[in-house]
Design a protein around this motif. Structure first.
Motif, PDB file in Angstrom:
ATOM      1  N   ILE A   7      -9.538 -41.405 -41.205  1.00 34.35           N
ATOM      2  CA  ILE A   7      -8.541 -40.346 -41.287  1.00 34.35           C
ATOM      3  C   ILE A   7      -8.244 -40.019 -42.741  1.00 34.35           C
ATOM      4  CG2 ILE A   7      -6.163 -39.722 -40.675  1.00 34.35           C
ATOM      5  CD1 ILE A   7      -6.479 -41.700 -38.304  1.00 34.35           C
ATOM      6  N   HIS A   8      -8.171 -38.737 -43.068  1.00 34.28           N
ATOM      7  CA  HIS A   8      -7.919 -38.285 -44.432  1.00 34.28           C
ATOM      8  C   HIS A   8      -6.605 -37.510 -44.490  1.00 34.28           C
ATOM      9  CE1 HIS A   8     -12.151 -39.263 -45.341  1.00 34.28           C
ATOM     10  NE2 HIS A   8     -12.410 -38.692 -44.179  1.00 34.28           N
ATOM     11  N   LEU A   9      -6.140 -37.246 -45.715  1.00 36.24           N
ATOM     12  CA  LEU A   9      -4.908 -36.509 -45.923  1.00 36.24           C
ATOM     13  C   LEU A   9      -5.114 -35.403 -46.947  1.00 36.24           C
ATOM     14  CD1 LEU A   9      -1.788 -36.212 -45.572  1.00 36.24           C
ATOM     15  CD2 LEU A   9      -1.553 -37.783 -47.515  1.00 36.24           C
ATOM     16  N   ALA A  10      -4.817 -34.172 -46.538  1.00 32.67           N
ATOM     17  CA  ALA A  10      -4.709 -33.070 -47.487  1.00 32.67           C
ATOM     18  C   ALA A  10      -3.261 -33.062 -47.950  1.00 32.67           C
ATOM     19  CB  ALA A  10      -5.089 -31.745 -46.814  1.00 32.67           C
ATOM     20  N   GLU A  11      -3.030 -33.528 -49.148  1.00 36.40           N
ATOM     21  CA  GLU A  11      -1.702 -33.932 -49.604  1.00 36.40           C
ATOM     22  C   GLU A  11      -0.920 -32.790 -50.242  1.00 36.40           C
ATOM     23  OE1 GLU A  11      -0.044 -37.835 -52.034  1.00 36.40           O
ATOM     24  OE2 GLU A  11      -2.009 -37.018 -52.496  1.00 36.40           O
ATOM     25  N   LEU A  12       0.361 -32.695 -49.878  1.00 39.72           N
ATOM     26  CA  LEU A  12       1.262 -31.791 -50.574  1.00 39.72           C
ATOM     27  C   LEU A  12       1.691 -32.424 -51.894  1.00 39.72           C
ATOM     28  CD1 LEU A  12       3.501 -30.634 -47.597  1.00 39.72           C
ATOM     29  CD2 LEU A  12       1.954 -29.194 -48.909  1.00 39.72           C
ATOM     30  N   SER A  20      10.736 -34.721 -45.469  1.00 40.53           N
ATOM     31  CA  SER A  20       9.757 -33.977 -46.257  1.00 40.53           C
ATOM     32  C   SER A  20       8.353 -34.189 -45.702  1.00 40.53           C
ATOM     33  CB  SER A  20       9.804 -34.428 -47.730  1.00 40.53           C
ATOM     34  OG  SER A  20      11.070 -34.171 -48.265  1.00 40.53           O
ATOM     35  N   PRO A  21       7.593 -33.127 -45.466  1.00 41.11           N
ATOM     36  CA  PRO A  21       6.221 -33.270 -44.989  1.00 41.11           C
ATOM     37  C   PRO A  21       5.334 -33.891 -46.060  1.00 41.11           C
ATOM     38  CG  PRO A  21       6.699 -30.984 -45.509  1.00 41.11           C
ATOM     39  CD  PRO A  21       7.993 -31.715 -45.607  1.00 41.11           C
ATOM     40  N   VAL A  22       4.340 -34.643 -45.608  1.00 44.13           N
ATOM     41  CA  VAL A  22       3.386 -35.294 -46.511  1.00 44.13           C
ATOM     42  C   VAL A  22       2.158 -34.416 -46.714  1.00 44.13           C
ATOM     43  CG1 VAL A  22       1.809 -37.251 -46.719  1.00 44.13           C
ATOM     44  CG2 VAL A  22       4.174 -37.632 -46.035  1.00 44.13           C
ATOM     45  N   GLY A  23       1.703 -33.764 -45.664  1.00 46.52           N
ATOM     46  CA  GLY A  23       0.508 -32.932 -45.764  1.00 46.52           C
ATOM     47  C   GLY A  23      -0.163 -32.802 -44.414  1.00 46.52           C
ATOM     48  N   ILE A  24      -1.481 -32.574 -44.435  1.00 45.85           N
ATOM     49  CA  ILE A  24      -2.273 -32.390 -43.226  1.00 45.85           C
ATOM     50  C   ILE A  24      -3.198 -33.583 -43.047  1.00 45.85           C
ATOM     51  CG2 ILE A  24      -3.910 -30.910 -42.018  1.00 45.85           C
ATOM     52  CD1 ILE A  24      -1.286 -29.557 -42.477  1.00 45.85           C
ATOM     53  N   PHE A  63      -0.260 -31.583 -38.918  1.00 48.01           N
ATOM     54  CA  PHE A  63       0.806 -31.504 -39.913  1.00 48.01           C
ATOM     55  C   PHE A  63       1.695 -32.735 -39.750  1.00 48.01           C
ATOM     56  CE2 PHE A  63       4.919 -29.425 -41.356  1.00 48.01           C
ATOM     57  CZ  PHE A  63       4.554 -29.360 -42.694  1.00 48.01           C
ATOM     58  N   TYR A  64       1.792 -33.534 -40.825  1.00 47.54           N
ATOM     59  CA  TYR A  64       2.463 -34.832 -40.704  1.00 47.54           C
ATOM     60  C   TYR A  64       3.751 -34.872 -41.513  1.00 47.54           C
ATOM     61  CZ  TYR A  64       3.451 -39.795 -41.289  1.00 47.54           C
ATOM     62  OH  TYR A  64       4.065 -41.014 -41.329  1.00 47.54           O
ATOM     63  N   VAL A  65       4.857 -35.133 -40.801  1.00 44.96           N
ATOM     64  CA  VAL A  65       6.170 -35.354 -41.408  1.00 44.96           C
ATOM     65  C   VAL A  65       6.605 -36.755 -41.035  1.00 44.96           C
ATOM     66  CG1 VAL A  65       8.549 -34.530 -41.595  1.00 44.96           C
ATOM     67  CG2 VAL A  65       6.708 -32.903 -41.138  1.00 44.96           C
ATOM     68  N   PRO A  66       6.783 -37.669 -41.986  1.00 44.14           N
ATOM     69  CA  PRO A  66       7.058 -39.075 -41.650  1.00 44.14           C
ATOM     70  C   PRO A  66       8.421 -39.290 -41.020  1.00 44.14           C
ATOM     71  CG  PRO A  66       7.227 -38.715 -44.024  1.00 44.14           C
ATOM     72  CD  PRO A  66       6.686 -37.448 -43.442  1.00 44.14           C
ATOM     73  N   TYR A  67       8.510 -40.379 -40.277  1.00 44.67           N
ATOM     74  CA  TYR A  67       9.758 -40.819 -39.653  1.00 44.67           C
ATOM     75  C   TYR A  67       9.936 -42.297 -40.023  1.00 44.67           C
ATOM     76  CZ  TYR A  67      13.362 -41.545 -36.121  1.00 44.67           C
ATOM     77  OH  TYR A  67      14.542 -41.829 -35.483  1.00 44.67           O
ATOM     78  N   TYR A  68      11.027 -42.624 -40.730  1.00 40.30           N
ATOM     79  CA  TYR A  68      11.161 -43.946 -41.348  1.00 40.30           C
ATOM     80  C   TYR A  68      11.910 -44.976 -40.515  1.00 40.30           C
ATOM     81  CZ  TYR A  68       9.413 -41.870 -45.648  1.00 40.30           C
ATOM     82  OH  TYR A  68       8.635 -41.247 -46.578  1.00 40.30           O
TER      83      TYR A  68
END
Length: 373
Positions: free
Chosen positions: A61-66, A46-50, A359-364
């Protein structure tokens, strides 16, 4: 009755990927199951946001959050020493490439470059290389694709100008597998430094203005020359005498390279997938009417060229999601492909002008080459 591994993964895929990765603590068999790259590719991410950065404010660094994002992820990268001075440079399948030392155009020391994983709070500094001349410029590109390899590589393109105004490029490549640098020769076109994506062992880099992609095959430690080819993008080309715009958006969905671009009038956008070496197939044609609460039209930029009044920031066909940037109101909009409905994520002044928007999608999963913060 015992279940096959594929059936177990099919059941567990209904859970968040983060929970699946934690199952490795249950027993040795689940450790092997959750560590298998083949199984991990079946699971949703699941993407986190931008992720974005404003050079003028110096606040990191900031996050535009979904709305559905994982709030446990430290997207400020506070687990990295001197994180307040990190410059966000690149992202590849959940790994970030940053420069430590403040916002800069020229990289004074390659050892200040780090690769990190915000989801696991792991990081590493790249070992130093032989520094180039004082007037040389570095372009770095991070390449990681877990379906291709569990190791990452970093391209360093070092451009050096001669006394006669000519440019030469030296390519050095860092391999996380053995934590070493290797040099390669490359005959290059000087315009290929823009958006990049890495997929199935190929680095795709869009041309600044020629509406093409440069596809570079990932090398190994014994490679002396980089293999490359040119792929023409679909849609209409940028850079005409009267029209200027961001030349579409590259993304990867379901293991396929995809490309999105507004149609010339701006009222619709198309999404293509690359189905062969150079064959693009239209997957969606989406109406933008009513998305921004006004009639869409072309506008003029500061130089007097016509341009769209919105940008395509990112899209994810698996998540049914397109993220748009309204350049008139500075709003970031999430758009559903299936329903055509839009919702505002947040408003950030001059967001459309920021160079670093990822565009950030995490990898665990963890990496042997990285250390815990």
């Amino acid at each position: 009755m015992s279940l096959t591994d594929d059936l177990v993964v099919e059941i567990l895929s209904r859970l968040p990927l983060k929970s699946f990765c934690r199952f490795k603590c249950v027993c040795k068999s689940w450790l092997a199951l959750s560590s298998d790259p083949h199984h991990r590719q079946k699971l949703p991410r699941s993407p986190v946001g931008i992720l974005y950065q404003i050079p003028e404010d110096g606040t990191g660094i900031h996050l535009a959050e979904l709305p559905s994002s994982d709030k446990e992820i430290d997207t400020t990268l506070s687990f990295v020493p001197c994180y307040e001075y990190l410059e966000l440079m690149s992202c590849s399948n959940g790994l970030l490439l940053c420069y430590r030392g403040g916002i800069t155009t020229y990289l004074a020391d390659i050892s200040h470059v780090i690769v990190c994983n915000p989801a696991t709070e792991e990081w590493m500094s790249l070992p130093n290389t032989q520094p180039g001349p004082a007037d040389s410029e570095y372009d770095l590109m991070l390449c990681f694709d877990p379906s291709w390899s569990q190791h990452f590589i970093v391209f360093t393109f070092q451009s050096v100008s001669s006394l006669y105004g000519e440019y030469s490029t030296e390519v050095k490549i860092f391999f996380s597998k053995d934590s070493t640098w290797h040099g390669c020769h490359w005959e290059r076109d000087s315009g290929f430094y823009s958006t990049e994506r890495f997929l199935n062992g190929v680095l795709y880099v869009s041309h600044v203005c020629e509406h093409t992609l440069l596809a570079i095959d990932a090398p190994d430690t014994g490679t002396h020359w980089l293999n490359q080819r040119i792929i023409h993008l679909p849609g209409f080309p940028n850079g005409s005498d009267m029209f200027d715009c961001c030349d579409g958006c590259l993304c990867v969905s379901s293991g396929v390279l995809c490309y999105a671009q507004q149609e010339l009038h701006g009222c619709k956008m198309r999404i293509w997938s690359l189905e062969g070496p150079d064959r693009w197939v239209v997957k969606h044609r989406l109406s933008m009417n009513g998305v921004f609460g006004r009639d869409l039209s072309l506008c003029s930029n500061r130089e007097g060229f016509l341009c769209f009044d919105f940008d395509i920031q990112a899209f994810d066909l698996e998540r049914d999601l397109v993220i748009l940037v309204d350049k008139v109101t500075d709003k970031i909009i999430s758009f559903s492909i299936s329903t055509g409905k839009a919702s505002e994520m947040m408003k950030i002044p001059r967001f459309g002008e920021l160079y670093r928007r990822i565009f950030y999608v995490p990898y665990y999963c963890k990496f042997p080459a990285l250390i815990r913060g």
